[in-house]
Design an enzyme around this catalytic site. Structure first.
Site, PDB file in Angstrom:
ATOM      1  N   ASP A 206       0.818  -1.201   0.000  1.00 14.74           N
ATOM      2  CA  ASP A 206       0.000   0.000   0.000  1.00 14.74           C
ATOM      3  C   ASP A 206       0.857   1.258   0.000  1.00 14.74           C
ATOM      4  OD1 ASP A 206      -2.776   1.127   0.397  1.00 14.74           O
ATOM      5  OD2 ASP A 206      -1.812   1.964   2.169  1.00 14.74           O
ATOM      6  N   GLU A 243       1.220  -0.510  -4.974  1.00 14.82           N
ATOM      7  CA  GLU A 243       0.398   0.628  -5.351  1.00 14.82           C
ATOM      8  C   GLU A 243       1.308   1.851  -5.456  1.00 14.82           C
ATOM      9  OE1 GLU A 243      -3.454   3.093  -3.635  1.00 14.82           O
ATOM     10  OE2 GLU A 243      -1.799   2.545  -2.306  1.00 14.82           O
TER      11      GLU A 243
END
Length: 510
Positions: A206, A243
């Site tokens: 993330d 990401e």
């Protein structure tokens, strides 16, 4: 992290927002045992890897603010449940990627509970702390919003403290400070725990571009060098997909240390193209991005998607138009890369922001009392009145579900479509920007893929070097089957052609 080309890479991945997928105990909240109960469904669909959104203890519904990296949130189950899920998935040839959040923690994490006690605390340097005067002197009191964070004022008060803490995404998510070597060792322990003691197959990472704050953002890539080294030392075959919500030029350097990154530029380009019904020279743009990625990692893996849990669902982007929903799937699953499906995309689920409404319950059946259904939120977009549930779509050969299932089966059976490394892609010019066509060359069998992006029937005029591609192996235009017999393509239709000689039977949606 350069991966050995011989190592297996799951090709079809599925993102599960755990809270919304499947309930096993009647509390209305999706859980790990619910996922276990649907592994046969996922295997039958053709899924080869699962990305689970965070499962750690957390005060939020989405759980991207971790309070304990070593446990499972009780709402979702136990660590033993997770181990059973892992074993059951592996029995079906499905890998599990754990969503790992190392940019920030929850304010409830024990590290922060200690750090906020004052400057002398041993955990203080695990986070970013600055006085008002230091913040003003550096000119970092406010920021411009970005696609991945709407926070303008990222510095937050700590009661009775002269210093503020930095939290890019939310006041309850303080950013970690990797100038601390002690913190890095804690992260290394977490990596080793999940890879070695638990046995996950890899991590979805993330906020990978925000590991260091914006005034030191160039250091973020250095963190992934450390991260990749830790993985290499304990599980070299573990997979990493990050990401990096940014334009291609900023994304590319992350491939130096990571196997894959999500292709946000492609995601948004496909959305624009489907709305406008026109190509944006997407093949040329992809080839340029591939060349850039290859400079950093010749074995880069392009993680492709239509949308994910942070974006309006593709079904709503195209206004619920079933033809365009199917066309979106056709493009995604015939382009190179490692495709990620967001749970419910295979049903054509709908949803627009705010975030909870792009994360609505999966529609298993038309029965409101189906115990699999989650009800933590009342759905506004994806209801039995707007979307046919899975139980209905499974028996409808024209459904979005069967379209996905057919395409996935075709992608896995055709080497030209399944190729991950060294993406095989060439543009085919049809002299019509409402037609998207490309060539997927392969030593076993090359393919021509043609999409009509418009609401009108279009003429097909293949270039001379592709006129030998007349064997239809997939068509969403019912007028096409077997050999290419006429030169038109129906609105929003896809046609996949192979060379004429020695072909197996066609795969059609009729």
């Amino acid at each position: 992290m350069i991966k050995d080309k011989s190592a297996p890479v799951p090709k079809i991945c599925y993102e599960i927002f755990v809270r919304s997928f499947c309930d096993s105990n009647g509390d209305g909240i999706g859980d790990l045992n619910g996922i276990i109960s649907q592994l046969d469904y996922l295997a039958d669909l053709g899924i080869e890897a699962l990305w689970l959104t965070p499962v750690h203890p957390s005060p939020s519904y989405h759980k991207y603010d971790v309070a304990d990296y070593y446990d499972i949130d009780p709402e979702y189950g136990t660590i033993d449940d997770f181990k059973r899920l892992l074993a059951a998935a592996h029995d079906r040839g499905i890998a599990i990627y754990l969503d790992l959040i190392v940019n920030h923690t929850s304010t409830l994490h024990p590290w922060f509970s200690e750090a906020k006690k004052g400057p002398e605390n041993a955990f203080r340097n695990f986070y970013w702390w600055k006085s008002e005067s230091e913040i003003e002197a550096l000119g970092i009191s406010k920021r411009d919003i970005s696609d991945d964070s709407q926070v303008v004022y990222p510095w937050h008060d700590n009661v009775n403290d002269e210093e503020k803490y930095y939290g890019l995404f939310y006041v309850g998510m303080p950013d970690l400070n990797y100038h601390s070597e002690e913190l890095k060792e804690e992260i290394a322990k977490i990596i080793r725990f999940w890879l070695l003691e638990i046995g996950v197959d890899g991590f979805r990472l993330d906020a990978a571009r925000h590991i260091y704050p914006e005034w030191e953002k160039d250091l973020s890539i250095n963190f992934w060098e450390f991260f990749a080294k830790e993985i290499r030392e304990c599980r070299p075959d573990a997979f990493t997909v990050a990401e990096v919500w940014a334009e291609t030029e900023e994304v590319a350097p992350y491939f130096k240390y990571l196997n894959a990154t999500f292709h946000f530029d492609l995601s948004f380009a496909l959305q624009r193209m489907l709305i406008a019904e026109r190509d944006e020279e997407i093949v040329e743009k992809l080839l340029a991005s591939f060349a850039l990625f290859e400079k950093y990692n010749p074995l880069f893996i392009d993680a492709t998607m239509l949308t994910n849990h942070d974006q309006d669902r593709i079904g709503s982007v195209v206004g619920g138009h079933i033809g365009k929903i199917k066309l979106a799937a056709s493009i995604l699953l015939t382009l190179p890369g490692q495709p990620y499906l967001y749970y419910g995309e295979e049903l054509g689920m709908l949803g627009t922001k705010p975030d909870p409404y792009i994360r609505e319950p999966f529609l298993w059946s038309e029965h409101a009392d189906d115990t699999r259904h989650t009800n933590w939120i009342e759905a506004h977009f994806s209801t039995p009145n707007t979307i046919a549930p899975l139980s209905e779509q499974m028996h409808d050969p024209e459904s979005v579900f069967n379209h996905y299932k057919t395409l996935i089966r075709l992608r896995k059976s055709e080497p030209a479509l399944a190729q991950i490394f060294a993406p095989n892609l060439h543009r085919i010019c049809l002299h019509d920007d409402q037609m998207l066509a490309y060539f997927r060359p392969h030593v076993e069998r090359s393919l021509v893929i043609i999409h009509n992006m418009s609401g009108y029937s279009k003429n097909l005029h293949l270039p001379e070097d592709k006129t030998g591609f007349t064997q239809i192996i997939f068509s969403t235009d019912p007028s096409h089957s077997g050999e290419l017999a006429h030169e038109t393509l129906a609105p929003y239709a896809t046609l996949i052609l192979a060379p004429t000689t020695g072909q197996p039977p066609a795969v059609t949606e009729q």
